[in-house]
Design an enzyme around this catalytic site. Structure first.
Site, PDB file in Angstrom:
ATOM      1  N   LYS A 197       0.923  -1.029  -0.213  1.00  0.00           N
ATOM      2  CA  LYS A 197       0.098  -0.006  -0.052  1.00  0.00           C
ATOM      3  C   LYS A 197       1.014   1.186   0.176  1.00  0.00           C
ATOM      4  O   LYS A 197       1.679   1.439   0.997  1.00  0.00           O
ATOM      5  CB  LYS A 197      -0.998  -0.021   1.148  1.00  0.00           C
ATOM      6  CG  LYS A 197      -1.766   1.137   1.549  1.00  0.00           C
ATOM      7  CD  LYS A 197      -2.599   0.850   2.599  1.00  0.00           C
ATOM      8  CE  LYS A 197      -3.222   2.251   3.278  1.00  0.00           C
ATOM      9  NZ  LYS A 197      -4.364   2.814   2.173  1.00  0.00           N
ATOM     10  N   THR A 209      -2.661   6.703   0.231  1.00  0.00           N
ATOM     11  CA  THR A 209      -3.842   6.760   1.089  1.00  0.00           C
ATOM     12  C   THR A 209      -4.681   8.189   0.358  1.00  0.00           C
ATOM     13  O   THR A 209      -4.059   9.076  -0.051  1.00  0.00           O
ATOM     14  CB  THR A 209      -3.489   6.856   2.585  1.00  0.00           C
ATOM     15  OG1 THR A 209      -4.757   7.074   3.184  1.00  0.00           O
ATOM     16  CG2 THR A 209      -2.824   8.286   2.970  1.00  0.00           C
ATOM     17  N   GLU A 231      -3.439   0.800  -3.264  1.00  0.00           N
ATOM     18  CA  GLU A 231      -4.256   0.640  -2.306  1.00  0.00           C
ATOM     19  C   GLU A 231      -4.082  -1.011  -1.771  1.00  0.00           C
ATOM     20  O   GLU A 231      -4.670  -1.319  -0.654  1.00  0.00           O
ATOM     21  CB  GLU A 231      -5.729   1.061  -2.035  1.00  0.00           C
ATOM     22  CG  GLU A 231      -5.736   2.615  -2.048  1.00  0.00           C
ATOM     23  CD  GLU A 231      -5.749   3.101  -0.674  1.00  0.00           C
ATOM     24  OE1 GLU A 231      -5.343   2.195   0.228  1.00  0.00           O
ATOM     25  OE2 GLU A 231      -5.956   4.275  -0.571  1.00  0.00           O
TER      26      GLU A 231
HETATM   27  C1  LIG Z   1      -7.519   6.416  10.636  1.00  0.00           C
HETATM   28  C2  LIG Z   1      -8.088   7.782  10.199  1.00  0.00           C
HETATM   29  O1  LIG Z   1      -7.938   8.897  10.722  1.00  0.00           O
HETATM   30  N1  LIG Z   1      -8.341   7.884   8.712  1.00  0.00           N
HETATM   31  C3  LIG Z   1      -8.153   6.613   7.826  1.00  0.00           C
HETATM   32  C4  LIG Z   1      -8.554   7.242   6.421  1.00  0.00           C
HETATM   33  C5  LIG Z   1      -8.159   6.363   5.423  1.00  0.00           C
HETATM   34  N2  LIG Z   1      -7.544   5.384   5.676  1.00  0.00           N
HETATM   35  C6  LIG Z   1      -7.117   4.500   4.426  1.00  0.00           C
HETATM   36  O2  LIG Z   1      -6.968   5.375   3.465  1.00  0.00           O
HETATM   37  C7  LIG Z   1      -7.360   4.458   2.254  1.00  0.00           C
HETATM   38  C8  LIG Z   1      -8.505   5.489   1.325  1.00  0.00           C
HETATM   39  O3  LIG Z   1      -9.204   6.297   2.337  1.00  0.00           O
HETATM   40  C9  LIG Z   1      -8.017   3.256   2.546  1.00  0.00           C
HETATM   41  O4  LIG Z   1      -6.896   2.497   2.529  1.00  0.00           O
HETATM   42  C10 LIG Z   1      -8.463   3.601   4.061  1.00  0.00           C
HETATM   43  O5  LIG Z   1      -8.400   2.823   4.839  1.00  0.00           O
HETATM   44  C11 LIG Z   1      -7.195   5.143   6.979  1.00  0.00           C
HETATM   45  O6  LIG Z   1      -6.282   4.058   7.020  1.00  0.00           O
HETATM   46  N3  LIG Z   1      -7.392   5.838   7.928  1.00  0.00           N
END
Ligand code: A1EHT
Length: 105
Positions: free
Chosen positions: A21, A24, A74
């Site tokens: 990955k 984000t 991702e």
């Molecule tokens: C923990 C927090 O505050 N917020 C987030 C927001 C997003 N994401 C990851 O980003 C990508 C697309 O959105 C995907 O892989 C999501 O799961 C995350 O891990 N944590």
């Protein structure tokens, strides 16, 4: 506000540490990261540090413009990626794609 820290849901930790990955997708509240910035990475759930990354780029992208290349970065399929984003942010049009690479684990 600028921050040298970012959090990820714990379920993504393995994919980040393996290099599977490398992007984000975040909302405007996390669009402040800059290319060349070193960022400390922790889990969202328990705030446990698990690596440092270097930000490579931050680009605005529309939800509707997401394609299979983004999904691959991702380590997901495109339907999975769209689903995950909608779960986290609800219906969202404008995202910021933050590209990064590992510098310390
Ligand atoms: C923990 C927090 O505050 N917020 C987030 C927001 C997003 N994401 C990851 O980003 C990508 C697309 O959105 C995907 O892989 C999501 O799961 C995350 O891990 N944590």
């Amino acid at each position: 506000m600028s921050s040298n820290k970012i959090t990820f849901f714990q379920r993504f930790e393995k994919d980040i540490l393996s290099g599977a990955k490398t992007i984000t997708l975040r909302d405007a509240s996390e669009s402040h990261y800059k290319a060349g910035q070193g960022v400390s990475v922790s889990t969202y759930e328990t705030d446990r540090w698990f690596c440092d990354v270097m930000i490579d780029s931050v680009e605005c992208i529309k939800f509707d413009e997401l394609n299979s290349i983004h999904a691959e970065q991702e380590n997901m399929t495109l339907p999975e990626l769209r689903e995950v984003i909608t779960e986290i942010y609800g219906e969202i049009e404008t995202l910021w794609m933050i590209s990064f690479h590992l510098v310390r684990t």
